[in-house]
Design a protein around this motif. Structure first.
Motif, PDB file in Angstrom:
ATOM      1  N   GLU A  49       0.822  -1.209   0.000  1.00  0.00           N
ATOM      2  CA  GLU A  49       0.000   0.000   0.000  1.00  0.00           C
ATOM      3  C   GLU A  49       0.858   1.263   0.000  1.00  0.00           C
ATOM      4  OE1 GLU A  49      -4.284  -1.448   1.815  1.00  0.00           O
ATOM      5  OE2 GLU A  49      -3.210   0.191   2.811  1.00  0.00           O
ATOM      6  N   VAL A  50       2.000   1.207   0.653  1.00  0.00           N
ATOM      7  CA  VAL A  50       2.916   2.356   0.599  1.00  0.00           C
ATOM      8  C   VAL A  50       3.300   2.580  -0.860  1.00  0.00           C
ATOM      9  CG1 VAL A  50       5.205   3.230   1.224  1.00  0.00           C
ATOM     10  CG2 VAL A  50       3.844   2.001   2.931  1.00  0.00           C
ATOM     11  N   SER A  51       3.600   1.479  -1.519  1.00  0.00           N
ATOM     12  CA  SER A  51       4.000   1.551  -2.914  1.00  0.00           C
ATOM     13  C   SER A  51       2.866   2.115  -3.786  1.00  0.00           C
ATOM     14  CB  SER A  51       4.409   0.145  -3.370  1.00  0.00           C
ATOM     15  OG  SER A  51       4.512   0.079  -4.744  1.00  0.00           O
ATOM     16  N   ALA A  52       1.661   1.612  -3.557  1.00  0.00           N
ATOM     17  CA  ALA A  52       0.514   2.090  -4.345  1.00  0.00           C
ATOM     18  C   ALA A  52       0.294   3.581  -4.106  1.00  0.00           C
ATOM     19  CB  ALA A  52      -0.735   1.296  -3.970  1.00  0.00           C
ATOM     20  N   ALA A  53       0.394   3.998  -2.849  1.00  0.00           N
ATOM     21  CA  ALA A  53       0.168   5.406  -2.517  1.00  0.00           C
ATOM     22  C   ALA A  53       1.218   6.293  -3.193  1.00  0.00           C
ATOM     23  CB  ALA A  53       0.205   5.601  -1.006  1.00  0.00           C
ATOM     24  N   LEU A  54       2.481   5.848  -3.142  1.00  0.00           N
ATOM     25  CA  LEU A  54       3.532   6.668  -3.746  1.00  0.00           C
ATOM     26  C   LEU A  54       3.357   6.764  -5.259  1.00  0.00           C
ATOM     27  CD1 LEU A  54       6.720   5.763  -1.694  1.00  0.00           C
ATOM     28  CD2 LEU A  54       5.471   7.920  -1.735  1.00  0.00           C
ATOM     29  N   ARG A  55       2.937   5.672  -5.860  1.00  0.00           N
ATOM     30  CA  ARG A  55       2.727   5.697  -7.304  1.00  0.00           C
ATOM     31  C   ARG A  55       1.680   6.763  -7.671  1.00  0.00           C
ATOM     32  NH1 ARG A  55       2.212   0.073  -7.979  1.00  0.00           N
ATOM     33  NH2 ARG A  55       4.432  -0.380  -7.780  1.00  0.00           N
ATOM     34  N   LEU A  56       0.617   6.800  -6.884  1.00  0.00           N
ATOM     35  CA  LEU A  56      -0.419   7.798  -7.161  1.00  0.00           C
ATOM     36  C   LEU A  56       0.086   9.210  -6.886  1.00  0.00           C
ATOM     37  CD1 LEU A  56      -3.421   5.843  -5.628  1.00  0.00           C
ATOM     38  CD2 LEU A  56      -2.984   6.290  -8.066  1.00  0.00           C
ATOM     39  N   CYS A  57       0.858   9.359  -5.834  1.00  0.00           N
ATOM     40  CA  CYS A  57       1.360  10.691  -5.496  1.00  0.00           C
ATOM     41  C   CYS A  57       2.342  11.205  -6.548  1.00  0.00           C
ATOM     42  CB  CYS A  57       2.031  10.678  -4.124  1.00  0.00           C
ATOM     43  SG  CYS A  57       0.846  10.498  -2.777  1.00  0.00           S
ATOM     44  N   VAL A  58       3.161  10.295  -7.065  1.00  0.00           N
ATOM     45  CA  VAL A  58       4.134  10.761  -8.059  1.00  0.00           C
ATOM     46  C   VAL A  58       3.414  11.147  -9.351  1.00  0.00           C
ATOM     47  CG1 VAL A  58       4.852   8.624  -9.228  1.00  0.00           C
ATOM     48  CG2 VAL A  58       6.522  10.407  -8.813  1.00  0.00           C
ATOM     49  N   GLU A  59       2.369  10.391  -9.659  1.00  0.00           N
ATOM     50  CA  GLU A  59       1.574  10.726 -10.839  1.00  0.00           C
ATOM     51  C   GLU A  59       0.940  12.104 -10.688  1.00  0.00           C
ATOM     52  OE1 GLU A  59      -1.852   8.099 -12.089  1.00  0.00           O
ATOM     53  OE2 GLU A  59      -0.098   6.768 -12.229  1.00  0.00           O
ATOM     54  N   ALA A  60       0.474  12.382  -9.479  1.00  0.00           N
ATOM     55  CA  ALA A  60      -0.190  13.661  -9.219  1.00  0.00           C
ATOM     56  C   ALA A  60       0.816  14.760  -8.902  1.00  0.00           C
ATOM     57  CB  ALA A  60      -1.178  13.500  -8.072  1.00  0.00           C
ATOM     58  N   ARG A  61       2.101  14.385  -8.822  1.00  0.00           N
ATOM     59  CA  ARG A  61       3.146  15.328  -8.431  1.00  0.00           C
ATOM     60  C   ARG A  61       2.840  15.984  -7.079  1.00  0.00           C
ATOM     61  NH1 ARG A  61       4.831  12.873 -12.181  1.00  0.00           N
ATOM     62  NH2 ARG A  61       5.728  13.685 -14.104  1.00  0.00           N
ATOM     63  N   ALA A  62       2.358  15.166  -6.166  1.00  0.00           N
ATOM     64  CA  ALA A  62       2.029  15.684  -4.837  1.00  0.00           C
ATOM     65  C   ALA A  62       3.253  15.598  -3.927  1.00  0.00           C
ATOM     66  CB  ALA A  62       0.888  14.854  -4.245  1.00  0.00           C
ATOM     67  N   GLY A  63       3.445  16.585  -3.095  1.00  0.00           N
ATOM     68  CA  GLY A  63       4.539  16.550  -2.119  1.00  0.00           C
ATOM     69  C   GLY A  63       4.148  15.641  -0.960  1.00  0.00           C
ATOM     70  N   VAL A  64       5.003  14.641  -0.700  1.00  0.00           N
ATOM     71  CA  VAL A  64       4.666  13.634   0.311  1.00  0.00           C
ATOM     72  C   VAL A  64       5.555  13.814   1.549  1.00  0.00           C
ATOM     73  CG1 VAL A  64       4.581  11.154   0.812  1.00  0.00           C
ATOM     74  CG2 VAL A  64       4.029  11.994  -1.489  1.00  0.00           C
ATOM     75  N   ILE A  65       4.941  13.816   2.707  1.00  0.00           N
ATOM     76  CA  ILE A  65       5.688  13.867   3.963  1.00  0.00           C
ATOM     77  C   ILE A  65       5.527  12.522   4.662  1.00  0.00           C
ATOM     78  CG2 ILE A  65       6.009  15.114   6.143  1.00  0.00           C
ATOM     79  CD1 ILE A  65       6.248  17.059   3.836  1.00  0.00           C
ATOM     80  N   PRO A  66       6.529  11.634   4.579  1.00  0.00           N
ATOM     81  CA  PRO A  66       6.446  10.390   5.337  1.00  0.00           C
ATOM     82  C   PRO A  66       6.457  10.742   6.830  1.00  0.00           C
ATOM     83  CG  PRO A  66       8.214  10.303   3.700  1.00  0.00           C
ATOM     84  CD  PRO A  66       7.771  11.726   3.793  1.00  0.00           C
ATOM     85  N   TRP A  67       5.634  10.073   7.598  1.00  0.00           N
ATOM     86  CA  TRP A  67       5.450  10.452   9.006  1.00  0.00           C
ATOM     87  C   TRP A  67       5.549   9.220   9.892  1.00  0.00           C
ATOM     88  CZ3 TRP A  67       3.966  15.630  10.432  1.00  0.00           C
ATOM     89  CH2 TRP A  67       3.759  15.805  11.807  1.00  0.00           C
ATOM     90  N   GLY A  68       6.514   9.223  10.777  1.00  0.00           N
ATOM     91  CA  GLY A  68       6.640   8.107  11.728  1.00  0.00           C
ATOM     92  C   GLY A  68       5.946   8.490  13.014  1.00  0.00           C
ATOM     93  N   GLY A  69       6.715   8.973  13.992  1.00  0.00           N
ATOM     94  CA  GLY A  69       6.102   9.437  15.237  1.00  0.00           C
ATOM     95  C   GLY A  69       6.061  10.950  15.310  1.00  0.00           C
TER      96      GLY A  69
END
Ligand SMILES: Cc1cc2nc3c(=O)[nH]c(=O)nc-3n(C[C@H](O)[C@H](O)[C@H](O)COP(=O)(O)OP(=O)(O)OC[C@H]3O[C@@H](n4cnc5c(N)ncnc54)[C@H](O)[C@@H]3O)c2cc1C
Lengths: 432, 478
Positions: A49-69
């Motif tokens: 799912e991380v992979s699927a989400a990133l694929r969609l974000c890169v397509e949309a050129r969205a800025g992604v903030i990975p968030w742990g704690g």
């Protein structure tokens, strides 16, 4: 972005299920990055799912903030673009604890405190100690390269991580390293992701070396004039002792002493070896006219927790200065002088790694520390980083300091791994 | 650019004497310590970083590869010029440039011999921790390229844990420092990436390495076992008990036989295995750790546990270990060293499997290795003159590597992939993993100029690669 927030939220929802994605502003309120509030929150449940989400974000050129704690989210420059929070908390399982081999693998979103509890059942622990382990995740700790006080004995994150799984910006799932402590097959790709602050890929699993919980542990605290404390540190470093940690703390930096600075020497291992360290450190402290006291159990633990958490909560501005170990005394004395004559600051210095953490109030005088610390560090061939500050202080500066001569390669690496610059855009060195 | 023009340019850069093109001169550089040989077209020996830069620029203009070479003790064919081009030997750049004991750093040129770093600081109470058994000959540049280990890297870590920064000449001919003199330099960990890249990212021209304080006490034990199983179990138990020895080495019966045939050191010839256990630290630590280790050995049925009572006795216990590799010559004309890793807990079963592979391929295998970190070195004995035997050796080697990976380990713990194992790297990494590595490669070396045809499983296009057992210089062990 080349899609609307609604469009991206909808496609993410299709991919991850509706419970995993939200664009509700109130749900996103606590996911603020340097004053920027992303519009979409998503929490994938596994690596696919991380992979699927990133694929969609890169397509949309969205800025992604990975968030742990979120404990190191104040680290870095202000992001150029922050559209999607990608939270890893659902990837929170221990994959394997090979206690006979002293290694373990865990998903990135597991909280460090939970991990330590599991490992502790086999009397082992991960000798990496991020501040606020009740919040910090193992993936975030690796990505931000957060090292604790005991690094001088056990090594740093880069030494302890031996394997990883990572999802790259384009969704490609890769593994780096392996599960064995010695391994030179191919490039050492773990080094690429440790400390890359989520700008090259999203870490989904980490394999690391562990250490046995020592039979005994205690601390000698020596209080008195700073210059003598620093002499004690020097003597310790020249001795054949192998303390687990040596920290110099300013008055008020911890609960130890509210008026005088202190040196804390942590020893651990076999009972006899601990006793020897305490004895010898105490002797040295006495010779220097410092007041020495041994801490055990709760007081020992609590002191090191305070040292570990220093600068991580409440502080408005925090800096990290790293210099060659022999320059630490000079740097600490200079910082102490400035603190007394100009703007009060508290500090914790780690003798083993030449690192000083400085915390001060968020006013213009506090902001003025950065250029001065940068110059001070540079004189000693080190560097200074503004590790936490309100966004207005970050405006117009690179919180990482001047870029190194190898910046062009770093740029090229970023281009190779994240060509559309969707991962934490702008937060890393020189706006990478 | 024609070959002649290139050679002329190279001569101008480093001087006539340091450009070798005649067969009798370049033949010395056709091989490392592996069994692979390719005759170099030209060998260049630069004197300083400026010359290295100029050579790289010339190679770029002429569009030929560059193969860096240190001392040629590599065991994976890393320094063999598989795709032709220039062999760039760094041996002349062998100065120790700076020793800074207060900061525990030494800055050295790549051709400095590993042991010379420690020698330069021993008197002052310091040492350089990574100690490959080839340390009397191998170079720091080669160590950096291969991320080399050694017997004492169990407690102290391998090369990557001890290199703070490297100066490297990159594909455009520029010399750039990667990493910094202090911890946590901001930016990507380029130094960490470069270490272990086997000469495929650029040429190391300087390295800033960590020095460690000599430990105040050392205890060395030799434990003798009648069976292999309890010996490997002892390794597992020692680690599980929370003792991290400075070194934990193992030799099997065939190795013992070889040692005792050569210059005997008093290992019982009928023993199935001996363990050499070394503990370092403060006195109170080593004393207690040694007692615990002795207990664990006895509990596992060690026939005898000897503790060195003096430095001389310690040296004697190590002597057999250090001479084991050379002594194998007493058993067979040739031997082929494998290098694989398993999780320590899988040692008992992998040793059984190695023995089975030996019998399946009708080959004798002598094991002498870094047991503490699960790093096997099966030495496959053979006779080059027997037709087809080398092929069987290589097949047996591949079977061992596969068994290690299947047990959750790796196909190389310290010798690297080079040419030798490029066909097997797919056992551990899939195409996506390798593609990520290739991106790294492109970031440093977009034209693939440095050490082509190594590490990655691409085919070799070079005309003539031969196989021949190497002559290992005296004074090295394994
Ligand atoms: C008897 C024996 C025992 C050994 N024991 C050990 C051991 O205990 N542990 C261990 O890890 N290894 C061991 N080795 C392997 C070998 O000694 C190491 O790999 C060593 O680091 C190679 O150094 P070298 O200078 O000989 O390098 P070379 O063989 O000359 O080269 C090795 C690789 O490094 C590259 N290289 C060399 N110099 C540079 C440079 N300046 N810049 C960029 N790339 C460069 C080459 O292209 C090649 O890929 C042993 C070898 C032998 C023969």
């Amino acid at each position: 972005m080349n899609a609307t927030i609604e469009q991206l939220a909808a496609t993410l929802e299709t991919a991850l299920g509706s419970g995993s994605v939200t664009a509700d502003a109130s749900a996103l309120a606590s996911y603020n990055v340097d004053g920027k509030s992303p519009a979409i929150f998503c929490a994938p449940k596994d690596q696919d799912e991380v992979s699927a989400a990133l694929r969609l974000c890169v397509e949309a050129r969205a800025g992604v903030i990975p968030w742990g704690g979120g404990t190191a989210i104040r680290l870095g420059n202000i992001p150029r673009q922050a559209d999607v929070i990608l939270e890893l908390k659902r990837l929170n399982k221990l994959i394997e604890h090979d206690d006979a081999n002293l290694t373990a693998s865990a998903q990135a979103g597991i909280k460090v405190v939970e991990l330590q509890q599991i490992l502790g059942q086999q009397r082992q622990f991960l000798p990496v100690e991020p501040p606020r382990p009740d919040l910090a995740t193992i993936g975030g700790t690796a990505a931000a390269n957060i090292n604790g006080p005991r690094r001088m004995l056990y090594g740093g994150v880069r030494d302890l991580v031996i394997g990883m799984k990572v999802v790259l910006a384009d969704g490609q799932q890769i593994k780096a390293g392996g599960k064995v402590v010695k391994n030179v097959a191919g490039y050492d790709m773990c080094k690429l992701f440790v400390g890359s602050l989520g700008t090259l890929g999203v870490i989904t699993e980490v394999t690391f070396k562990m250490a046995p919980i020592p039979e005994s542990a205690a601390t000698l605290v020596a209080t008195g004039p700073l210059s003598r404390g620093l002499q004690l540190v020097d003597q310790l470093m020249q001795s054949t002792l192998l303390p687990a940690a040596v920290a110099v703390v300013s008055a008020e930096a911890t609960g130890v002493d509210s008026v005088r600075p202190a040196v804390a020497v942590r020893a651990e291992g076999f009972e006899d070896a601990v006793a020897r360290h305490l004895r010898q450190a105490q002797e040295l402290a006495g010779r220097m006219g410092l007041r020495a006291e041994v801490l055990r159990e709760e007081t020992h633990r609590s002191l090191w927790e305070q040292i570990r958490d220093f600068g991580s909560s409440g502080e408005a501005v925090a800096y990290r200065v790293t210099v060659p170990v022999a320059s630490l005394a000079d740097v600490v004395e200079t910082i102490d002088r400035w603190s007394r004559s100009e703007r009060a600051a508290r500090f914790v210095a780690h003798a083993g790694s030449g690192t000083v953490w400085i915390a001060s109030a968020a006013d213009p005088a506090g902001a003025a520390w950065f250029p001065r610390l940068t110059a001070l560090a540079k004189e000693q061939r080190g560097h200074a980083v503004m590790v936490a500050a309100p966004p207005e202080f970050k405006q117009g500066v690179d919180v990482w300091g001047a870029p190194p001569e190898s910046l062009s390669i770093m740029r090229e690496i970023k281009r190779q791994f994240d060509p559309h610059a969707i991962l934490n855009p702008g937060r890393f060195i020189a706006g990478l | 650019m024609s070959r002649d023009v290139l050679i002329r340019e190279l001569r101008q850069i480093v001087g006539d004497r340091y450009v070798l093109t005649e067969k009798e001169d370049v033949i010395v550089y056709e091989q490392d310590a592996s069994i692979l040989q390719v005759m170099p077209e030209v060998v260049v020996l630069p004197a300083d970083v400026g010359q290295v830069s100029a050579v790289v620029r010339a190679a770029r203009r002429a569009n030929v590869p560059i193969v860096p070479r240190g001392s040629g003790t590599g065991l994976a064919g890393g320094a063999v010029p598989a795709e032709g081009g220039i062999v760039l030997c760094l041996a002349r750049m062998n100065r120790i440039l700076e020793i800074d004991l207060k900061n525990r750093v030494a800055v050295v040129e790549p051709g400095v011999i590993n042991i010379d770093v420690t020698k330069a600081v021993t008197k002052q109470g310091f040492f350089y921790a990574p100690d490959p058994s080839s340390q009397a000959a191998c170079s720091i540049g080669g160590n950096v390229a291969n991320n080399s280990g050694g017997p004492h890297t169990l407690a102290y870590g391998v090369t990557t844990n001890h290199v703070l920064a490297v100066e490297a000449v990159l594909d455009d001919g520029q010399a750039v420092w990667l990493g910094g003199r202090v911890a946590d330099s901001p930016g990507y960990d380029l130094c960490g990436l470069f270490v272990g890249s086997e000469g495929t990212m650029g040429i190391v021209t300087k390295a800033a390495v960590r020095l460690m304080r000599t430990r105040e006490a050392v205890q060395t034990l030799l434990a003798v076992f009648d069976r292999m199983e309890p010996a490997t179990q002892t390794v597992v138990d020692i680690t599980a008990a929370g003792i991290i020895p400075a070194a934990l080495e193992m030799m099997d019966q065939l190795t013992i036989e070889a040692v005792e045939k050569g210059k005997p050191v008093g290992y019982p010839r009928d023993a199935a295995a001996v363990l050499l256990i070394e503990l370092e630290g403060v006195r109170e630590h080593t004393e207690r750790a040694a007692r615990l280790a002795e207990e664990i050995c006895s509990r596992n049925g060690a026939r005898q546990v000897r503790r060195a009572q003096s430095e001389a006795e310690r040296q004697l216990l190590w002597k057999g270990r250090k001479e084991a590799f050379g002594a194998l010559g007493a058993l067979a004309p040739n031997y082929y060293v494998q290098d694989g890793v398993v999780p320590r807990s899988r040692l008992p079963e992998i040793m059984r499997e190695v023995a089975e592979i030996g019998s399946r391929y009708r080959l004798r295998i002598a094991n002498v290795f870094h047991a503490g970190d699960g790093n096997l070195h099966p030495n496959i004995l053979f006779d080059m003159r027997v037709p087809g035997e080398l092929d069987r050796v290589i097949e047996a080697g591949a079977a061992i590597v596969k068994a290690c990976v299947a047990a959750g380990g790796s196909l190389t713990g310290e010798h690297g992939i080079g040419l030798e194992k490029k066909a097997y790297i797919g056992l551990l990494f899939n195409d996506d993993d390798l593609e990520a590595m290739a991106r790294m490669r492109r970031a440093f070396d977009p034209d693939g100029r440095f050490n082509p045809a190594k590490v990655f499983p691409t085919p070799i296009t070079c005309a003539e690669m031969r196989r021949q057992p190497a002559k290992i210089p005296a004074g090295l062990w394994i």
